[in-house]
Motif scaffolding. Structure first.
Motif, mmCIF file in Angstrom:
data_model
loop_
_atom_site.group_PDB
_atom_site.id
_atom_site.type_symbol
_atom_site.label_atom_id
_atom_site.label_comp_id
_atom_site.label_asym_id
_atom_site.label_seq_id
_atom_site.Cartn_x
_atom_site.Cartn_y
_atom_site.Cartn_z
ATOM 1 N N SER A 35 0.857 -1.191 0.000
ATOM 2 C CA SER A 35 0.000 0.000 0.000
ATOM 3 C C SER A 35 0.891 1.238 0.000
ATOM 4 O O SER A 35 2.032 1.196 0.482
ATOM 5 N N THR A 36 0.387 2.309 -0.567
ATOM 6 C CA THR A 36 1.172 3.545 -0.611
ATOM 7 C C THR A 36 1.568 3.988 0.790
ATOM 8 O O THR A 36 2.693 4.419 1.038
ATOM 9 N N ARG A 37 0.635 3.865 1.725
ATOM 10 C CA ARG A 37 0.902 4.289 3.104
ATOM 11 C C ARG A 37 1.997 3.432 3.734
ATOM 12 O O ARG A 37 2.910 3.952 4.387
ATOM 13 N N ALA A 38 1.925 2.112 3.519
ATOM 14 C CA ALA A 38 2.919 1.220 4.126
ATOM 15 C C ALA A 38 4.302 1.468 3.545
ATOM 16 O O ALA A 38 5.303 1.486 4.269
ATOM 17 N N VAL A 39 4.369 1.665 2.235
ATOM 18 C CA VAL A 39 5.660 1.913 1.595
ATOM 19 C C VAL A 39 6.245 3.233 2.082
ATOM 20 O O VAL A 39 7.443 3.324 2.389
ATOM 21 N N ALA A 40 5.406 4.262 2.153
ATOM 22 C CA ALA A 40 5.880 5.570 2.611
ATOM 23 C C ALA A 40 6.411 5.483 4.040
ATOM 24 O O ALA A 40 7.475 6.033 4.358
ATOM 25 N N ALA A 41 5.672 4.783 4.913
ATOM 26 C CA ALA A 41 6.112 4.665 6.309
ATOM 27 C C ALA A 41 7.433 3.912 6.400
ATOM 28 O O ALA A 41 8.344 4.309 7.123
ATOM 29 N N ALA A 42 7.550 2.815 5.671
ATOM 30 C CA ALA A 42 8.774 2.018 5.731
ATOM 31 C C ALA A 42 9.965 2.753 5.153
ATOM 32 O O ALA A 42 11.103 2.565 5.595
ATOM 33 N N ALA A 43 9.700 3.618 4.170
ATOM 34 C CA ALA A 43 10.786 4.359 3.530
ATOM 35 C C ALA A 43 11.110 5.660 4.253
ATOM 36 O O ALA A 43 12.065 6.357 3.876
ATOM 37 N N GLY A 44 10.320 5.997 5.266
ATOM 38 C CA GLY A 44 10.559 7.224 6.006
ATOM 39 C C GLY A 44 10.243 8.474 5.204
ATOM 40 O O GLY A 44 10.913 9.495 5.337
ATOM 41 N N THR A 45 9.188 8.388 4.395
ATOM 42 C CA THR A 45 8.806 9.532 3.582
ATOM 43 C C THR A 45 7.295 9.702 3.657
ATOM 44 O O THR A 45 6.629 9.076 4.486
ATOM 45 N N GLN A 46 6.738 10.570 2.816
ATOM 46 C CA GLN A 46 5.316 10.838 2.803
ATOM 47 C C GLN A 46 4.693 10.329 1.505
ATOM 48 O O GLN A 46 5.362 10.240 0.475
ATOM 49 N N ALA A 47 3.408 10.002 1.576
ATOM 50 C CA ALA A 47 2.709 9.501 0.394
ATOM 51 C C ALA A 47 2.816 10.450 -0.807
ATOM 52 O O ALA A 47 2.996 9.984 -1.937
ATOM 53 N N PRO A 48 2.703 11.785 -0.599
ATOM 54 C CA PRO A 48 2.831 12.674 -1.760
ATOM 55 C C PRO A 48 4.158 12.515 -2.508
ATOM 56 O O PRO A 48 4.222 12.715 -3.723
ATOM 57 N N THR A 49 5.216 12.158 -1.784
ATOM 58 C CA THR A 49 6.514 11.941 -2.436
ATOM 59 C C THR A 49 6.437 10.764 -3.404
ATOM 60 O O THR A 49 6.986 10.817 -4.512
ATOM 61 N N ILE A 50 5.730 9.718 -2.977
ATOM 62 C CA ILE A 50 5.583 8.548 -3.853
ATOM 63 C C ILE A 50 4.796 8.921 -5.104
ATOM 64 O O ILE A 50 5.167 8.545 -6.219
ATOM 65 N N TYR A 51 3.710 9.673 -4.913
ATOM 66 C CA TYR A 51 2.913 10.080 -6.077
ATOM 67 C C TYR A 51 3.714 10.994 -7.000
ATOM 68 O O TYR A 51 3.589 10.911 -8.226
ATOM 69 N N ARG A 52 4.540 11.840 -6.416
ATOM 70 C CA ARG A 52 5.345 12.747 -7.231
ATOM 71 C C ARG A 52 6.389 11.973 -8.041
ATOM 72 O O ARG A 52 6.672 12.312 -9.193
ATOM 73 N N LEU A 53 6.960 10.932 -7.454
ATOM 74 C CA LEU A 53 8.019 10.184 -8.127
ATOM 75 C C LEU A 53 7.496 9.102 -9.069
ATOM 76 O O LEU A 53 8.155 8.779 -10.064
ATOM 77 N N PHE A 54 6.330 8.530 -8.739
ATOM 78 C CA PHE A 54 5.852 7.372 -9.506
ATOM 79 C C PHE A 54 4.510 7.602 -10.187
ATOM 80 O O PHE A 54 4.071 6.759 -10.963
ATOM 81 N N GLY A 55 3.869 8.716 -9.904
ATOM 82 C CA GLY A 55 2.593 9.017 -10.533
ATOM 83 C C GLY A 55 1.419 8.433 -9.783
ATOM 84 O O GLY A 55 0.509 9.146 -9.377
ATOM 85 N N ASP A 56 1.405 7.125 -9.580
ATOM 86 C CA ASP A 56 0.348 6.449 -8.835
ATOM 87 C C ASP A 56 0.883 5.105 -8.353
ATOM 88 O O ASP A 56 2.070 4.788 -8.551
ATOM 89 N N LYS A 57 0.008 4.319 -7.741
ATOM 90 C CA LYS A 57 0.456 3.040 -7.204
ATOM 91 C C LYS A 57 0.908 2.102 -8.316
ATOM 92 O O LYS A 57 1.874 1.343 -8.146
ATOM 93 N N GLU A 58 0.223 2.141 -9.459
ATOM 94 C CA GLU A 58 0.635 1.282 -10.572
ATOM 95 C C GLU A 58 2.045 1.627 -11.031
ATOM 96 O O GLU A 58 2.822 0.750 -11.398
ATOM 97 N N GLY A 59 2.381 2.913 -11.011
ATOM 98 C CA GLY A 59 3.734 3.327 -11.366
ATOM 99 C C GLY A 59 4.759 2.779 -10.395
ATOM 100 O O GLY A 59 5.862 2.368 -10.792
ATOM 101 N N LEU A 60 4.392 2.750 -9.106
ATOM 102 C CA LEU A 60 5.288 2.179 -8.101
ATOM 103 C C LEU A 60 5.450 0.679 -8.316
ATOM 104 O O LEU A 60 6.566 0.151 -8.258
ATOM 105 N N LEU A 61 4.345 -0.014 -8.601
ATOM 106 C CA LEU A 61 4.413 -1.457 -8.843
ATOM 107 C C LEU A 61 5.279 -1.762 -10.063
ATOM 108 O O LEU A 61 6.050 -2.725 -10.065
ATOM 109 N N ASP A 62 5.134 -0.942 -11.106
ATOM 110 C CA ASP A 62 5.977 -1.127 -12.288
ATOM 111 C C ASP A 62 7.453 -0.979 -11.931
ATOM 112 O O ASP A 62 8.307 -1.731 -12.418
ATOM 113 N N ALA A 63 7.749 0.012 -11.098
ATOM 114 C CA ALA A 63 9.143 0.251 -10.715
ATOM 115 C C ALA A 63 9.688 -0.915 -9.896
ATOM 116 O O ALA A 63 10.851 -1.309 -10.053
#
Length: 240
Positions: A35-63
């Motif tokens: 989940s975006t929240r779980a990844v952000a917490a484990a990485a020590g960052t915020q959910a908006p950072t993930i969206y900014r870097l990957f666009g959406d959850k599918e972008g993160l899964l692709d990465a």
């Protein structure tokens, strides 16, 4: 004074860190753990950072899939060439199955949710490598079906074997299943001797089609038209 290069490097580091953390979560908890929240917490960052870097959850899964495939492709390319294109295809199958069994969550992420018209960049590279091995077999005159059909058959059979084995308890897995499926798939698309020695235009068309990209004496348009003719010849006579 701004430092665009430094900003880019910093962004890349953050992105790589998030992907690495997400891959670890995938390995330990499966796809549901990503989940975006779980990844952000484990990485020590915020959910908006993930969206900014990957666009959406599918972008993160692709990465994450690309990250996992990178090691797979590195191992695949590092293998010594067998010299015989059919043996190279056989070795590629074994590596594909071995990777899937060693990385079930990652393999399921890459292949377990097929969507028409959508393919991750990493899986596209892997399929292209398979296509190149199929083309080498065709160029050697040992392919008895069209290149696309051969690649699709080998890919689907190999992936199906992995999922079948993953569904079994480890103590019940019999690798003879993979070996039998591998040999059957290869036998279905290849010949022991160069197919061009067999009378008829279809086998010759398959071999010529494989080397068509190297026909630089022809224009792009001429190669395209000739390719369509060769595809029709390779398919054989129409059935009534």
């Amino acid at each position: 004074m701004s430092d665009p290069g430094g900003e880019t490097a910093g962004r890349d580091r953050v992105r790589a860190h998030i992907v690495s953390v997400a891959a670890a979560l995938l390995t330990s908890g499966g796809r549901d753990a990503l989940s975006t929240r779980a990844v952000a917490a484990a990485a020590g960052t915020q959910a908006p950072t993930i969206y900014r870097l990957f666009g959406d959850k599918e972008g993160l899964l692709d990465a994450v899939a690309e990250f996992g495939f990178t090691s797979y492709l590195r191992d695949k390319k590092a293998r010594p060439l067998a010299g015989d294109p059919v043996e190279e295809l056989r070795a590629g199958w074994d590596l594909h199955v071995g990777f899937g069994l060693a990385n079930p969550a990652l393999f399921s992420l890459m292949y377990g949710d097929p969507q028409p018209g959508r393919q991750s960049p990493a899986s596209a590279v892997a399929f292209r490598i398979l296509g190149e091995r199929i083309r080498d077999i065709a160029a050697a005159g040992r392919l008895k079906v069209g290149e696309r059909l051969a690649a699709d058959l080998v890919h689907s059979a190999g992936t199906g074997v992995v999922f079948t084995l993953l569904a079994m308890p480890e103590e019940r897995r019999d690798m003879r299943l993979s070996e039998a499926a591998r040999d059957a798939a290869i036998a279905a698309v290849t010949t022991d001797a160069p197919a061009v020695e067999t009378p008829g235009p279809a086998a010759a068309a398959v071999a010529l089609r494989a080397t068509l990209p190297d026909a630089t004496a022809l224009t792009d348009g001429e190669r395209h038209v000739l390719g369509e003719w060769l595809d029709r010849l390779a398919a054989g006579p129409p059935t009534n």
